[in-house]
Write an enzyme that holds these catalytic residues in place. Structure first.
Site, PDB file in Angstrom:
ATOM      1  N   LYS A 125     -85.181 -88.839 -17.197  1.00  0.00           N
ATOM      2  CA  LYS A 125     -86.021 -90.033 -17.407  1.00  0.00           C
ATOM      3  C   LYS A 125     -86.943 -89.884 -18.611  1.00  0.00           C
ATOM      4  O   LYS A 125     -87.051 -90.788 -19.433  1.00  0.00           O
ATOM      5  CB  LYS A 125     -86.883 -90.292 -16.156  1.00  0.00           C
ATOM      6  CG  LYS A 125     -86.127 -90.608 -14.899  1.00  0.00           C
ATOM      7  CD  LYS A 125     -87.061 -90.996 -13.766  1.00  0.00           C
ATOM      8  CE  LYS A 125     -87.996 -89.872 -13.332  1.00  0.00           C
ATOM      9  NZ  LYS A 125     -87.283 -88.725 -12.746  1.00  0.00           N
ATOM     10  N   ASN A 148     -94.723 -92.992 -15.899  1.00  0.00           N
ATOM     11  CA  ASN A 148     -94.623 -91.661 -15.325  1.00  0.00           C
ATOM     12  C   ASN A 148     -94.588 -90.570 -16.392  1.00  0.00           C
ATOM     13  O   ASN A 148     -94.505 -89.398 -16.074  1.00  0.00           O
ATOM     14  CB  ASN A 148     -93.353 -91.570 -14.460  1.00  0.00           C
ATOM     15  CG  ASN A 148     -93.380 -90.412 -13.488  1.00  0.00           C
ATOM     16  OD1 ASN A 148     -94.359 -90.202 -12.783  1.00  0.00           O
ATOM     17  ND2 ASN A 148     -92.303 -89.645 -13.453  1.00  0.00           N
ATOM     18  N   HIS A 194     -86.804 -85.451  -3.780  1.00  0.00           N
ATOM     19  CA  HIS A 194     -87.929 -86.135  -3.124  1.00  0.00           C
ATOM     20  C   HIS A 194     -87.578 -86.629  -1.715  1.00  0.00           C
ATOM     21  O   HIS A 194     -88.086 -87.670  -1.275  1.00  0.00           O
ATOM     22  CB  HIS A 194     -88.421 -87.305  -3.973  1.00  0.00           C
ATOM     23  CG  HIS A 194     -88.857 -86.916  -5.345  1.00  0.00           C
ATOM     24  ND1 HIS A 194     -89.782 -85.914  -5.569  1.00  0.00           N
ATOM     25  CD2 HIS A 194     -88.484 -87.370  -6.579  1.00  0.00           C
ATOM     26  CE1 HIS A 194     -89.970 -85.777  -6.868  1.00  0.00           C
ATOM     27  NE2 HIS A 194     -89.191 -86.638  -7.493  1.00  0.00           N
TER      28      HIS A 194
END
Length: 473
Positions: A125, A148, A194
């Site tokens: 990302k 982020n 996660h």
């Protein structure tokens, strides 16, 4: 800063006073809202008070007068159980949102036509976000990059005509942003991560999929099964919407670096090719061969996404070579396949951001033979998935909590040495590489979280860089 003007005159509760939390509080106050802030850490509360914010325990707040709870992404919304502030808000019927949602609502209020790119996925990302922003900046566009990565979204300049926002968004942020509807949304890849925050891989993937469902246009990686399924569902939805027309508009495009695609973006001989849907037109987007900051198939995938986004948003019209020029001048990101030095015949690569096996796999695939430093706090499954790549490992140097587990996995398959600390591992790997013939690579790609010995992957990568700089050249 993006003042949150659509909340003017309202009272909002905010939990979490880290960097993004303070930026959110600043933006809400600048927009005319009253913000009641809290954090479980006394030091964070003190910092907010020093900045002039209203700090009050949210357990004592009259929730009947609160319009929204703004939750920092690092705080559990659902798993392993909701944070107490989320429980209180839900009991009072108060919506729970994040800073990305506030940004999206402000965009809708003040500049609904402003272009927004949102990028998510398990790995890649940050590099894709930085590369996408770089391509547009190198073409002279007004670009704001954050989310982020780096800068909190509400600390960026506000949406405006002619201004492009490029945001990296995590699953946590998407979960708190029901109004996130970017001009172009990207889903790079999906692998288990996660799970503690989403309960199951299926839940995690479903949150990521929301970004694609809400995007005006999307780019979706199809080289892993979960992402391929997301793409197929997106196309099926589009087909249903256009059932009464001649056919779908090509709103969703697939991206692959492992297969040729009849439409979408493919990699061919180091060159990225975009095949436009339904008309069969082919366009060369650029090449990645020889660009050290985009080494490896995973970075080729990142480049495919960034170049395709640039094409979708019209960058090709400005300069036929602008995408290639941007690729050539990309400086890369720290801790992501970062060349940090050479000592004699040895190249040192800092890939500290590789906090799971899937990410470390991309690094191993980028080199024929490596002296591999790994370890830390292991993720579920350890490095079992990497066994097919162990023939690329000259020796593994093990650090941290994972050392014993990884030694068992490596036993009989690749040489390994328990080093305990990063300093000992760097010294051992450098010494072995120095004695080996030809060019050698010391790869620090831990496949683990850092929290046993370092506060985060950045601190871990900085330590590796410092140790390499101390080696005798």
């Amino acid at each position: 800063m993006t003042p949150v003007t659509h909340c003017a005159g309202r009272t909002l509760a905010l939990f979490g006073l880290g960097g993004s939390g303070l930026a959110t509080a600043d933006a809400l106050r600048a927009g005319g809202a009253r913000v009641v802030c809290w954090d479980d850490a006394e030091a964070s509360r003190a910092k907010a008070e020093a900045a002039g914010h209203e700090v009050s325990d949210l357990r004592t707040v009259d929730w009947s007068g609160v319009a929204s709870l703004v939750l920092t992404p690092g705080v559990p919304l659902t798993h392993p159980e909701p944070h107490w502030s989320a429980t209180l808000a839900a009991a009072a019927g108060v919506e729970i949102v994040g800073d990305v949602e506030l940004f999206c609502r402000e965009r809708a209020a003040i500049a609904p036509g402003a272009e927004l790119v949102a990028i998510t996925g398990t790995n890649g990302k940050s590099t894709t976000t930085a590369l996408t922003a770089h391509l547009f900046r190198s073409a002279g566009r007004d670009v704001q990059m954050g989310g982020n990565i780096g800068t909190a979204v509400l600390a960026l300049e506000p949406p405006a005509a002619g201004r492009l926002h490029v945001l990296e968004v995590s699953s946590y942020q998407i979960d708190l942003a029901p109004g996130l509807a970017p001009t172009v949304g990207m889903l790079l890849n999906l692998s288990p991560d996660h799970i503690d925050r989403h309960g199951t891989f299926e839940n995690y993937a479903a949150v990521k999929e929301r970004l694609i469902a809400r995007s005006e246009r999307s780019l979706v990686g199809v080289d892993d099964p979960a992402c391929a399924d997301v793409f197929e569902r997106a196309v099926e939805r589009e087909m249903r919407l256009h059932a009464r027309h001649l056919g779908p508009s090509g709103r969703h495009l697939p991206v692959s670096v492992r297969q040729d695609l009849p439409t979408g973006v493919s990699l061919s001989g180091g060159h990225m090719v975009l095949m436009r849907p339904y008309d069969g037109r082919e366009r060369l987007l650029g090449g990645v061969d020889g660009i050290s900051t985009l080494r490896g198939l995973h970075n080729a995938q990142n480049a495919c996404f960034a170049a395709a986004c640039a094409d979708l948003l019209g960058l090709r019209a400005a300069d036929a070579h602008v995408i290639q020029n941007g690729l050539n001048t990309f400086g890369g990101l720290p801790h992501r396949m970062e060349e940090v030095g050479r000592s004699g015949n040895t190249l040192f690569i800092n890939d500290s951001k590789a906090t799971n096996a899937d990410s470390a796999e991309k690094a191993l695939l980028s080199f024929d033979r490596v002296h591999w430093i790994l370890g830390g706090v292991p993720k579920a499954g350890g490095i079992e998935a990497l066994v097919p790549l162990f023939d690329r490992v000259a020796r593994a140097y093990l650090i941290g909590d994972a050392a014993d587990e990884f030694a068992r996995t490596l036993s009989g398959r690749a040489l390994s040495r328990r080093c305990g600390t990063l300093a000992k591992a760097v010294a051992a790997a450098a010494a072995d590489a120095r004695q080996a013939p030809g060019n050698q690579t010391v790869l620090f790609s831990p496949a683990c979280a850092s929290f046993d010995q370092f506060r985060n992957f950045e601190a871990r990568g900085d330590a590796f860089r410092a140790l390499v700089s101390e080696l005798a050249i």
